[in-house]
Design a protein around this motif. Structure first.
Motif, PDB file in Angstrom:
ATOM      1  N   LEU A 246       0.727  -1.210   0.069  1.00 37.33           N
ATOM      2  CA  LEU A 246      -0.051   0.087   0.129  1.00 37.33           C
ATOM      3  C   LEU A 246       0.745   1.203  -0.116  1.00 37.33           C
ATOM      4  O   LEU A 246       0.615   2.155  -0.734  1.00 37.33           O
ATOM      5  CB  LEU A 246      -0.889   0.129   1.134  1.00 37.33           C
ATOM      6  N   LEU A 247       1.889   1.211   0.813  1.00 35.77           N
ATOM      7  CA  LEU A 247       3.068   2.312   0.701  1.00 35.77           C
ATOM      8  C   LEU A 247       3.537   2.642  -0.323  1.00 35.77           C
ATOM      9  O   LEU A 247       3.661   3.563  -1.237  1.00 35.77           O
ATOM     10  CB  LEU A 247       4.064   2.461   1.836  1.00 35.77           C
ATOM     11  N   ALA A 248       3.953   1.488  -1.031  1.00 38.45           N
ATOM     12  CA  ALA A 248       4.428   1.598  -2.701  1.00 38.45           C
ATOM     13  C   ALA A 248       3.540   1.925  -3.522  1.00 38.45           C
ATOM     14  O   ALA A 248       3.993   3.100  -4.461  1.00 38.45           O
ATOM     15  CB  ALA A 248       4.894   0.074  -2.760  1.00 38.45           C
ATOM     16  N   SER A 249       2.312   1.858  -3.317  1.00 41.67           N
ATOM     17  CA  SER A 249       1.310   2.294  -4.212  1.00 41.67           C
ATOM     18  C   SER A 249       1.171   3.650  -4.090  1.00 41.67           C
ATOM     19  O   SER A 249       1.287   4.643  -5.044  1.00 41.67           O
ATOM     20  CB  SER A 249      -0.017   1.666  -3.995  1.00 41.67           C
ATOM     21  N   ALA A 250       1.198   4.281  -2.802  1.00 44.27           N
ATOM     22  CA  ALA A 250       0.902   5.664  -2.393  1.00 44.27           C
ATOM     23  C   ALA A 250       2.154   6.402  -3.028  1.00 44.27           C
ATOM     24  O   ALA A 250       2.176   7.397  -3.582  1.00 44.27           O
ATOM     25  CB  ALA A 250       0.986   5.835  -1.101  1.00 44.27           C
ATOM     26  N   GLY A 251       3.369   5.539  -2.940  1.00 46.64           N
ATOM     27  CA  GLY A 251       4.715   6.426  -3.454  1.00 46.64           C
ATOM     28  C   GLY A 251       4.549   6.577  -4.924  1.00 46.64           C
ATOM     29  O   GLY A 251       5.039   7.591  -5.364  1.00 46.64           O
ATOM     30  N   MET A 252       4.127   5.446  -5.743  1.00 49.13           N
ATOM     31  CA  MET A 252       3.977   5.704  -7.244  1.00 49.13           C
ATOM     32  C   MET A 252       3.072   6.862  -7.324  1.00 49.13           C
ATOM     33  O   MET A 252       3.544   7.621  -8.364  1.00 49.13           O
ATOM     34  CB  MET A 252       3.089   4.411  -7.749  1.00 49.13           C
ATOM     35  N   LEU A 253       2.020   7.042  -6.737  1.00 51.62           N
ATOM     36  CA  LEU A 253       1.171   8.575  -7.209  1.00 51.62           C
ATOM     37  C   LEU A 253       1.924   9.697  -6.709  1.00 51.62           C
ATOM     38  O   LEU A 253       2.014  10.677  -7.583  1.00 51.62           O
ATOM     39  CB  LEU A 253      -0.094   8.259  -6.061  1.00 51.62           C
ATOM     40  N   GLN A 254       2.813   9.716  -5.667  1.00 50.78           N
ATOM     41  CA  GLN A 254       3.644  10.971  -5.650  1.00 50.78           C
ATOM     42  C   GLN A 254       4.706  10.937  -6.558  1.00 50.78           C
ATOM     43  O   GLN A 254       4.772  12.062  -7.100  1.00 50.78           O
ATOM     44  CB  GLN A 254       4.353  10.587  -4.154  1.00 50.78           C
ATOM     45  N   VAL A 255       5.317  10.180  -6.975  1.00 49.88           N
ATOM     46  CA  VAL A 255       6.420  10.142  -8.089  1.00 49.88           C
ATOM     47  C   VAL A 255       5.685  10.605  -9.381  1.00 49.88           C
ATOM     48  O   VAL A 255       6.335  11.441  -9.991  1.00 49.88           O
ATOM     49  CB  VAL A 255       6.997   8.735  -8.267  1.00 49.88           C
ATOM     50  N   TYR A 270      10.955   7.131 -13.465  1.00 49.12           N
ATOM     51  CA  TYR A 270      10.725   5.913 -14.066  1.00 49.12           C
ATOM     52  C   TYR A 270      11.648   4.814 -12.883  1.00 49.12           C
ATOM     53  O   TYR A 270      11.182   3.690 -12.626  1.00 49.12           O
ATOM     54  CB  TYR A 270      11.014   5.739 -15.523  1.00 49.12           C
ATOM     55  N   ALA A 271      12.854   5.246 -12.812  1.00 51.12           N
ATOM     56  CA  ALA A 271      13.561   4.461 -11.866  1.00 51.12           C
ATOM     57  C   ALA A 271      12.893   4.185 -10.725  1.00 51.12           C
ATOM     58  O   ALA A 271      12.589   2.979  -9.955  1.00 51.12           O
ATOM     59  CB  ALA A 271      15.017   5.050 -11.839  1.00 51.12           C
ATOM     60  N   ALA A 272      12.538   5.330 -10.013  1.00 50.22           N
ATOM     61  CA  ALA A 272      11.576   5.119  -8.681  1.00 50.22           C
ATOM     62  C   ALA A 272      10.393   4.262  -8.820  1.00 50.22           C
ATOM     63  O   ALA A 272       9.930   3.435  -8.014  1.00 50.22           O
ATOM     64  CB  ALA A 272      11.419   6.402  -8.121  1.00 50.22           C
ATOM     65  N   LEU A 273       9.605   4.502 -10.042  1.00 51.58           N
ATOM     66  CA  LEU A 273       8.382   3.904 -10.105  1.00 51.58           C
ATOM     67  C   LEU A 273       8.753   2.401 -10.460  1.00 51.58           C
ATOM     68  O   LEU A 273       7.897   1.577  -9.862  1.00 51.58           O
ATOM     69  CB  LEU A 273       7.760   4.181 -11.318  1.00 51.58           C
ATOM     70  N   GLY A 274      10.035   1.848 -11.063  1.00 51.67           N
ATOM     71  CA  GLY A 274      10.264   0.480 -11.237  1.00 51.67           C
ATOM     72  C   GLY A 274      10.423  -0.006  -9.905  1.00 51.67           C
ATOM     73  O   GLY A 274      10.200  -1.256  -9.513  1.00 51.67           O
ATOM     74  N   ILE A 275      11.197   0.538  -8.802  1.00 46.85           N
ATOM     75  CA  ILE A 275      11.526   0.158  -7.735  1.00 46.85           C
ATOM     76  C   ILE A 275      10.164  -0.246  -6.790  1.00 46.85           C
ATOM     77  O   ILE A 275      10.133  -1.182  -5.958  1.00 46.85           O
ATOM     78  CB  ILE A 275      12.490   1.083  -6.764  1.00 46.85           C
ATOM     79  N   LEU A 276       9.271   0.905  -6.475  1.00 46.48           N
ATOM     80  CA  LEU A 276       8.148   0.966  -6.057  1.00 46.48           C
ATOM     81  C   LEU A 276       7.103  -0.359  -6.399  1.00 46.48           C
ATOM     82  O   LEU A 276       6.744  -1.080  -5.962  1.00 46.48           O
ATOM     83  CB  LEU A 276       7.467   2.165  -6.082  1.00 46.48           C
ATOM     84  N   ALA A 277       7.243  -0.489  -7.847  1.00 44.24           N
ATOM     85  CA  ALA A 277       6.448  -1.406  -8.459  1.00 44.24           C
ATOM     86  C   ALA A 277       6.984  -2.762  -8.173  1.00 44.24           C
ATOM     87  O   ALA A 277       6.287  -3.619  -7.792  1.00 44.24           O
ATOM     88  CB  ALA A 277       6.306  -1.382 -10.020  1.00 44.24           C
ATOM     89  N   PHE A 278       8.114  -3.075  -8.218  1.00 44.15           N
ATOM     90  CA  PHE A 278       8.905  -4.252  -8.080  1.00 44.15           C
ATOM     91  C   PHE A 278       8.696  -4.632  -6.385  1.00 44.15           C
ATOM     92  O   PHE A 278       8.282  -5.967  -6.343  1.00 44.15           O
ATOM     93  CB  PHE A 278      10.291  -4.247  -8.262  1.00 44.15           C
ATOM     94  N   ALA A 279       8.523  -3.677  -5.419  1.00 43.33           N
ATOM     95  CA  ALA A 279       8.525  -3.977  -4.148  1.00 43.33           C
ATOM     96  C   ALA A 279       6.960  -4.298  -3.828  1.00 43.33           C
ATOM     97  O   ALA A 279       6.782  -5.296  -3.096  1.00 43.33           O
ATOM     98  CB  ALA A 279       9.072  -2.970  -3.195  1.00 43.33           C
ATOM     99  N   CYS A 280       6.216  -3.757  -4.641  1.00 42.87           N
ATOM    100  CA  CYS A 280       4.680  -3.987  -4.399  1.00 42.87           C
ATOM    101  C   CYS A 280       4.424  -5.313  -4.951  1.00 42.87           C
ATOM    102  O   CYS A 280       3.757  -6.037  -4.329  1.00 42.87           O
ATOM    103  CB  CYS A 280       3.800  -3.123  -5.340  1.00 42.87           C
ATOM    104  N   PHE A 281       5.023  -5.935  -5.897  1.00 45.66           N
ATOM    105  CA  PHE A 281       4.767  -7.330  -6.498  1.00 45.66           C
ATOM    106  C   PHE A 281       5.397  -8.267  -5.650  1.00 45.66           C
ATOM    107  O   PHE A 281       4.631  -9.063  -5.503  1.00 45.66           O
ATOM    108  CB  PHE A 281       5.516  -6.995  -7.929  1.00 45.66           C
ATOM    109  N   VAL A 282       6.608  -7.922  -5.131  1.00 44.80           N
ATOM    110  CA  VAL A 282       7.180  -9.170  -4.361  1.00 44.80           C
ATOM    111  C   VAL A 282       6.211  -9.273  -2.945  1.00 44.80           C
ATOM    112  O   VAL A 282       6.811 -10.265  -2.316  1.00 44.80           O
ATOM    113  CB  VAL A 282       8.603  -9.009  -4.021  1.00 44.80           C
ATOM    114  N   THR A 283       5.692  -8.470  -2.424  1.00 45.45           N
ATOM    115  CA  THR A 283       4.784  -8.605  -1.223  1.00 45.45           C
ATOM    116  C   THR A 283       3.865  -9.709  -1.392  1.00 45.45           C
ATOM    117  O   THR A 283       3.513 -10.405  -0.426  1.00 45.45           O
ATOM    118  CB  THR A 283       4.236  -7.081  -0.793  1.00 45.45           C
ATOM    119  N   GLY A 284       3.600  -9.980  -2.707  1.00 47.49           N
ATOM    120  CA  GLY A 284       2.501 -11.009  -2.981  1.00 47.49           C
ATOM    121  C   GLY A 284       1.226 -10.642  -2.246  1.00 47.49           C
ATOM    122  O   GLY A 284       0.102 -11.479  -2.026  1.00 47.49           O
ATOM    123  N   ALA A 285       0.844  -9.276  -1.985  1.00 46.47           N
ATOM    124  CA  ALA A 285      -0.257  -8.558  -1.515  1.00 46.47           C
ATOM    125  C   ALA A 285      -1.395  -8.209  -2.624  1.00 46.47           C
ATOM    126  O   ALA A 285      -1.177  -7.324  -3.237  1.00 46.47           O
ATOM    127  CB  ALA A 285      -0.031  -7.640  -0.476  1.00 46.47           C
TER     128      ALA A 285
END
Length: 325
Positions: A246-255, A270-285
């Motif tokens: 959820l925090l990574a999702s909020a971070g994407m919007l801010q970026v 785009y580098a920041a978005l990639g980091i946030l998206a990957f972290a969101c994916f590996v949470t499995g949530a």
């Protein structure tokens, strides 16, 4: 190298990447947030005695908070999640088993927000903010009274203290500190730095198949090391996996917003978005994935969609809320 040293190096690497990616117009403040994360990691991994560790954390937070260019309140928003809440210390008290249970979030609230909270009690606030604050105070007291059904008297007092520190004090202090749009912008940047650091730590933990922040928690469950989703170890960095998503999702919007305002270059965005998206994916949530889709989709529709598409999105959102309830 020892696991503790490797853990601190990995956190320092994560912090360094975030320091590069964040907007450069207030680099000293970002450095203060990053310094709080690295110092907290070093103390947690190397100082094994809990009392000494929390004393060291207290001193470190006080020093960095006093030196922070944007003040301790903004530093709190960027550093309160620097350690898991599973790392605790029971403050001793004569005549009791212990006085209170401290974790890093509570300690950061007391050290960084404590002086501002006292000052804010003498600062007038709009009626709507006072109303919300009164409701939160009622929630804290009501929850404490209700816990009499299951807990002894001293435990009830501890629960009221925990809720007061973690719920009421942050709202009361922050709502009276952020007075201008510029204050709100800096608060959002502080939180974005925190989101990116957690995302970097989560991504590194997944790639190395090692939830290394679980090492500092009082009790470590096996799923912290063996729960795999989509080929990656499920990770939550310093929080739980669903919250990290959820925090990574909020971070994407801010970026996206910083990129639109040209405060962040396309490459860094785009580098920041990639980091946030990957972290969101590996949470499995899955809830976090839906939040990310909703955040990015809402931004795209509201900024690039036609008037009809925006009205349709409003209608869909209303229907989803109604169905949810």
């Amino acid at each position: 190298m020892s696991p503790q040293l490797v853990a601190v190096i990995l956190t320092s690497f994560a912090v360094g990447v975030v320091l590069i990616l964040m907007p450069k117009d207030d680099r000293p403040f970002t450095v203060a947030v990053c310094a709080a994360w690295v110092s907290a990691a070093a103390i947690a991994f190397f100082v094994t005695d809990k009392s000494l560790a929390f004393i060291s954390l207290f001193v470190t937070l006080a020093v960095i908070g006093a030196m922070s260019p944007r003040g301790a309140v903004f530093l709190f928003l960027g550093a309160m999640a620097a350690l898991p809440i599973g790392m605790t210390y029971q403050v001793p008290m004569i005549g009791l088993n212990y006085l209170i249970t401290l974790d890093y979030a509570k300690l950061a609230t007391l050290v960084l927000l404590g002086p501002a909270f006292i000052k804010a009690t003498f600062t007038p606030a709009p009626a709507n903010i006072r109303s919300v604050g009164n409701l939160l105070l009622f929630f804290v007291l009501f929850t404490g009274v209700m816990s009499f059904r299951d807990l002894p008297f001293t435990s009830v007092l501890r629960q009221i203290f925990d809720l007061f520190v973690l719920v009421y004090v942050p709202f009361f202090t922050v709502s009276r500190t952020l007075k201008t749009q510029e204050d709100v912008n800096w608060a959002l940047r502080a939180m974005l730095a925190s989101f990116l650091i957690m995302a970097m730590i989560g991504g590194i933990s997944a790639l190395r198949s090692w939830n290394y922040y679980a090492f500092v928690e009082d009790v470590t469950v096996g799923k912290a090391y063996f729960d795999r989703r989509n080929g990656f170890l499920r990770t939550g960095a310093t929080v739980i996996p669903s919250l990290l998503a959820l925090l990574a999702s909020a971070g994407m919007l801010q970026v996206w917003m910083l990129k639109a305002k040209k405060q962040l270059s396309p490459l860094y965005a785009y580098a920041a978005l990639g980091i946030l998206a990957f972290a969101c994916f590996v949470t499995g949530a899955r809830g976090g994935w839906m939040a990310a889709i909703a955040c990015v989709g809402t931004y795209v529709v509201l900024n690039y969609g036609s008037a009809a598409l925006r009205k349709l999105s409003y209608a869909v959102a209303i229907v989803c809320v109604i169905i949810g309830f």
